[in-house]
Design an enzyme around this catalytic site. Structure first.
Site, mmCIF file in Angstrom:
data_model
loop_
_atom_site.group_PDB
_atom_site.id
_atom_site.type_symbol
_atom_site.label_atom_id
_atom_site.label_comp_id
_atom_site.label_asym_id
_atom_site.label_seq_id
_atom_site.Cartn_x
_atom_site.Cartn_y
_atom_site.Cartn_z
ATOM 1 N N SER A 223 0.717 -0.948 0.243
ATOM 2 C CA SER A 223 0.126 0.167 -0.531
ATOM 3 C C SER A 223 0.964 1.449 0.262
ATOM 4 O O SER A 223 0.270 2.543 -0.518
ATOM 5 C CB SER A 223 -1.030 -0.110 1.030
ATOM 6 O OG SER A 223 -0.641 0.531 2.139
ATOM 7 N N ARG B 164 23.605 -13.420 2.486
ATOM 8 C CA ARG B 164 22.927 -12.163 1.916
ATOM 9 C C ARG B 164 23.937 -11.710 1.022
ATOM 10 O O ARG B 164 23.098 -10.397 0.433
ATOM 11 C CB ARG B 164 22.648 -11.992 3.461
ATOM 12 C CG ARG B 164 21.803 -12.569 4.525
ATOM 13 C CD ARG B 164 21.552 -11.278 5.874
ATOM 14 N NE ARG B 164 20.522 -11.906 6.962
ATOM 15 C CZ ARG B 164 19.266 -11.794 6.562
ATOM 16 N NH1 ARG B 164 18.826 -10.181 5.775
ATOM 17 N NH2 ARG B 164 18.254 -12.078 7.316
ATOM 18 N N ASN C 73 13.101 4.632 4.342
ATOM 19 C CA ASN C 73 12.391 3.322 4.841
ATOM 20 C C ASN C 73 11.303 4.382 5.749
ATOM 21 O O ASN C 73 11.339 5.217 6.447
ATOM 22 C CB ASN C 73 13.547 2.787 5.979
ATOM 23 C CG ASN C 73 12.298 1.842 6.066
ATOM 24 O OD1 ASN C 73 11.379 0.769 5.485
ATOM 25 N ND2 ASN C 73 12.302 1.623 8.032
ATOM 26 N N ARG D 263 13.568 -7.205 5.307
ATOM 27 C CA ARG D 263 14.747 -7.894 5.170
ATOM 28 C C ARG D 263 16.161 -6.459 6.115
ATOM 29 O O ARG D 263 15.690 -5.754 5.256
ATOM 30 C CB ARG D 263 15.754 -8.345 3.635
ATOM 31 C CG ARG D 263 14.844 -8.963 2.866
ATOM 32 C CD ARG D 263 15.156 -9.785 2.545
ATOM 33 N NE ARG D 263 16.096 -10.234 2.827
ATOM 34 C CZ ARG D 263 16.953 -11.639 3.040
ATOM 35 N NH1 ARG D 263 16.504 -12.792 4.071
ATOM 36 N NH2 ARG D 263 17.730 -12.427 3.362
ATOM 37 N N HIS E 282 8.412 3.631 8.577
ATOM 38 C CA HIS E 282 8.578 2.674 9.803
ATOM 39 C C HIS E 282 7.258 2.738 10.813
ATOM 40 O O HIS E 282 6.721 3.863 11.150
ATOM 41 C CB HIS E 282 9.787 2.553 11.298
ATOM 42 C CG HIS E 282 9.768 2.099 12.054
ATOM 43 N ND1 HIS E 282 10.128 0.564 11.935
ATOM 44 C CD2 HIS E 282 9.125 1.902 13.116
ATOM 45 C CE1 HIS E 282 10.132 -0.187 13.076
ATOM 46 N NE2 HIS E 282 9.513 0.998 13.766
HETATM 47 C C1 GAR Z 1 3.313 -0.514 6.484
HETATM 48 O O1 GAR Z 1 3.223 -0.699 8.076
HETATM 49 C C2 GAR Z 1 5.096 0.244 7.500
HETATM 50 O O2 GAR Z 1 5.297 1.138 8.089
HETATM 51 C C3 GAR Z 1 5.139 -1.360 7.777
HETATM 52 O O3 GAR Z 1 4.978 -2.687 7.567
HETATM 53 C C4 GAR Z 1 3.908 -2.070 6.496
HETATM 54 C C5 GAR Z 1 3.886 -2.432 5.024
HETATM 55 O O4 GAR Z 1 2.891 -2.436 4.450
HETATM 56 N N1 GAR Z 1 7.350 -1.961 7.814
HETATM 57 C C6 GAR Z 1 7.721 -1.887 9.037
HETATM 58 O O5 GAR Z 1 7.375 -2.978 9.350
HETATM 59 C C7 GAR Z 1 9.374 -1.875 8.732
HETATM 60 N N2 GAR Z 1 9.293 -2.511 9.474
HETATM 61 P P1 GAR Z 1 2.483 -2.127 2.770
HETATM 62 O O6 GAR Z 1 3.274 -3.169 2.446
HETATM 63 O O7 GAR Z 1 0.934 -2.058 2.709
HETATM 64 O O8 GAR Z 1 3.158 -0.552 2.339
#
Ligand code: GAR
Length: 213
Positions: free
Chosen positions: A14, A67, A109, A93, A111
């Site tokens: 998303s 990795r 990124n 990752r 978060h």
């Molecule tokens: C999002 O909420 C993002 O903030 C989180 O994963 C989700 C991805 O949703 N990221 C983390 O947790 C990174 N540590 P999406 O694929 O629908 O954008």
């Protein structure tokens, strides 16, 4: 000149879709030139392909525990596509210094917490368990330390009585989808909020985003 940007994802996509939508405006300073995943059947990859964005899948499982070899393949794909900026958007990752170094100062990124609070996984459950009244999301530059790079932008939401992990996650996600396009525009445009050193913090740039982190 729009900055050629890649989005890396592992799941739903998303945030990636929000970035693609923002970049559909020719005035937006970045173009999404590649969406790359480590999970070939990630729904986000199909969403990007449906939007006409070039996609690539580099399955980390093909590289076993190596990795660095996986990241070398990712970097090669990014370079082949002429990528200048990278947005991690649910890319699950932990990066090694190889990929971090290849895009130092040019990789964001998102978060789902108000960093430095609640790094790592399960941030919404952790926020509920801690009893905080404000939660939110952060876009930061990626450094070798997990979830600890310079903060570019944050948006806060209230934690409401009766919230569950799901209701809180949904409220945060609304802000994520607004925040990430703004943060990428700041980085891509070299805007006032992101100097070369990228050590500026822009808190709650969004009208109506809630309290200040
Ligand atoms: C999002 O909420 C993002 O903030 C989180 O994963 C989700 C991805 O949703 N990221 C983390 O947790 C990174 N540590 P999406 O694929 O629908 O954008």
């Amino acid at each position: 000149m729009r900055r050629r940007t890649a989005v890396l994802l592992s799941g739903r996509g998303s945030n990636c879709a929000a970035l693609i939508d923002a970049a559909a405006d020719p005035a937006y300073p970045a173009e999404i030139a590649l969406v790359l995943t480590n999970v070939p059947d990630a729904p986000g990859l199909a969403r990007a392909a449906a939007a006409g964005v070039p996609t690539a899948a580099i399955d980390h499982r093909s590289f076993g525990r190596d990795r660095a070899a996986h990241e070398r393949a990712v970097i090669a794909a990014l370079r082949a596509a002429g990528i200048e900026l990278v947005c991690l958007a649910g890319y699950m990752r932990v990066l090694t210094p190889l990929l971090v170094g290849a895009y130092a100062g040019r990789m964001l990124n998102i978060h789902p917490s108000l960093l430095p609070a609640f790094p790592g996984l399960h941030t919404h459950a952790a926020a509920l368990a801690a009893g905080v009244k404000l939660h939110g999301c952060t876009v930061h530059l990626v450094t070798e330390a997990l979830d600890a790079g310079p903060i570019v932008a944050q948006a806060a939401v209230p934690v409401l009585p009766g919230d569950t992990e799901a209701t809180l996650a949904a409220r945060v996600l609304v802000q994520e989808l607004r925040l990430y396009p703004l943060a990428l525009a700041l980085l891509a445009g070299g805007g006032a909020g992101v100097p070369a050193a990228a050590d500026a913090t822009l808190c709650n740039p969004l009208p109506g985003a809630g309290g200040v982190a």
